[in-house]
Motif scaffolding. Structure first.
Motif, short mmCIF file in Angstrom:
data_model
loop_
_atom_site.label_atom_id
_atom_site.label_comp_id
_atom_site.label_asym_id
_atom_site.label_seq_id
_atom_site.Cartn_x
_atom_site.Cartn_y
_atom_site.Cartn_z
N SER A 174 0.83 -1.21 0.00
CA SER A 174 0.00 0.00 0.00
C SER A 174 0.86 1.26 0.00
O SER A 174 0.59 2.22 -0.73
CB SER A 174 -0.93 0.02 1.21
N ARG A 175 1.90 1.26 0.82
CA ARG A 175 2.79 2.42 0.88
C ARG A 175 3.47 2.67 -0.45
O ARG A 175 3.50 3.80 -0.96
CB ARG A 175 3.86 2.21 1.97
N LEU A 176 3.99 1.60 -1.07
CA LEU A 176 4.66 1.75 -2.36
C LEU A 176 3.68 2.19 -3.44
O LEU A 176 4.02 3.03 -4.28
CB LEU A 176 5.35 0.45 -2.74
N GLN A 177 2.48 1.62 -3.44
CA GLN A 177 1.48 2.03 -4.42
C GLN A 177 1.13 3.50 -4.26
O GLN A 177 1.00 4.22 -5.24
CB GLN A 177 0.24 1.15 -4.33
N GLN A 178 0.98 3.95 -3.02
CA GLN A 178 0.67 5.36 -2.78
C GLN A 178 1.82 6.25 -3.22
O GLN A 178 1.60 7.31 -3.83
CB GLN A 178 0.34 5.61 -1.30
N GLU A 179 3.05 5.84 -2.96
CA GLU A 179 4.20 6.63 -3.39
C GLU A 179 4.26 6.73 -4.91
O GLU A 179 4.57 7.79 -5.46
CB GLU A 179 5.50 6.05 -2.83
N MET A 180 3.96 5.62 -5.60
CA MET A 180 3.96 5.63 -7.05
C MET A 180 2.83 6.50 -7.59
O MET A 180 3.00 7.21 -8.58
CB MET A 180 3.85 4.20 -7.60
N THR A 181 1.66 6.45 -6.95
CA THR A 181 0.54 7.30 -7.36
C THR A 181 0.92 8.76 -7.21
O THR A 181 0.70 9.57 -8.12
CB THR A 181 -0.71 6.97 -6.52
N ASP A 182 1.48 9.11 -6.06
CA ASP A 182 1.89 10.50 -5.81
C ASP A 182 2.96 10.94 -6.80
O ASP A 182 2.91 12.05 -7.35
CB ASP A 182 2.40 10.65 -4.38
N PHE A 183 3.94 10.08 -7.04
CA PHE A 183 5.03 10.37 -7.98
C PHE A 183 4.47 10.69 -9.36
O PHE A 183 4.86 11.68 -9.99
CB PHE A 183 5.97 9.16 -8.03
N ALA A 184 3.54 9.85 -9.83
CA ALA A 184 2.95 10.06 -11.16
C ALA A 184 2.11 11.32 -11.21
O ALA A 184 2.19 12.10 -12.18
CB ALA A 184 2.12 8.84 -11.55
N LYS A 185 1.31 11.57 -10.19
CA LYS A 185 0.46 12.76 -10.18
C LYS A 185 1.28 14.04 -10.13
O LYS A 185 0.96 15.02 -10.81
CB LYS A 185 -0.51 12.70 -9.00
N GLU A 186 2.36 14.06 -9.35
CA GLU A 186 3.22 15.24 -9.26
C GLU A 186 3.82 15.61 -10.60
O GLU A 186 4.12 16.78 -10.86
CB GLU A 186 4.35 15.00 -8.25
N ARG A 187 3.99 14.65 -11.48
CA ARG A 187 4.62 14.86 -12.78
C ARG A 187 3.60 14.87 -13.92
O ARG A 187 3.97 14.91 -15.08
CB ARG A 187 5.67 13.77 -13.01
N ASP A 188 2.32 14.75 -13.57
CA ASP A 188 1.24 14.65 -14.56
C ASP A 188 1.46 13.45 -15.48
O ASP A 188 1.22 13.50 -16.69
CB ASP A 188 1.11 15.94 -15.38
N TRP A 189 1.95 12.35 -14.91
CA TRP A 189 2.19 11.13 -15.66
C TRP A 189 1.05 10.13 -15.52
O TRP A 189 1.03 9.12 -16.22
CB TRP A 189 3.48 10.45 -15.22
#
Length: 121
Positions: free
Chosen positions: A11-26
């Motif tokens: 869950s933590r890794l998935q949330q970090e990946m979600t945040d990472f993608a959203k911050e970059r508009d990916w």
């Protein structure tokens, strides 16, 4: 049986990946098809690390390439978790079900020491 530490890590890794993608508009690019293609590319990069090694060399992976190996494994894991999230798959539960299925398909008394497929046992 749920492993709380593993679930929290997923869950933590998935949330970090979600945040990472959203911050970059990916997030716009992270659809299942594109994630599968990215995952396949990363598996190809992992394959390159092992491509010309003998089985013995692969068992004792070169120390000077350990960090590259760790990076490729991490890339694969992260894309896999992102894909599972996008496809609404509880990866831990899916793994638990698959392990149970494999145990049923490959009973110890039939497959011990054999590399045959379940339908050939």
């Amino acid at each position: 049986m749920k492993n709380t530490d593993q679930t929290n890590a997923f869950s933590r890794l998935q949330q970090e990946m979600t945040d990472f993608a959203k911050e970059r508009d990916w997030d716009q690019f992270h659809n299942p098809k594109n994630l599968v293609m990215a995952l396949t590319g990363e598996v190809g990069e992992l394959n390159e690390l092992f491509q010309w090694l003998t089985p013995e060399q692969a068992e004792n992976f070169p120390a000077d390439k350990q960090e590259a190996l760790a990076h490729e494994l991490a890339d694969i894991q992260l894309y896999l978790l992102r894909l599972a999230e996008k496809c609404h798959i509880d990866l831990e539960a899916a793994c638990d079900r698959k392990i149970a299925l494999n145990k049923a398909k490959y009973p110890v008394e039939k497959c011990f020491g054999k590399s045959l497929k379940y339908n050939e046992l």
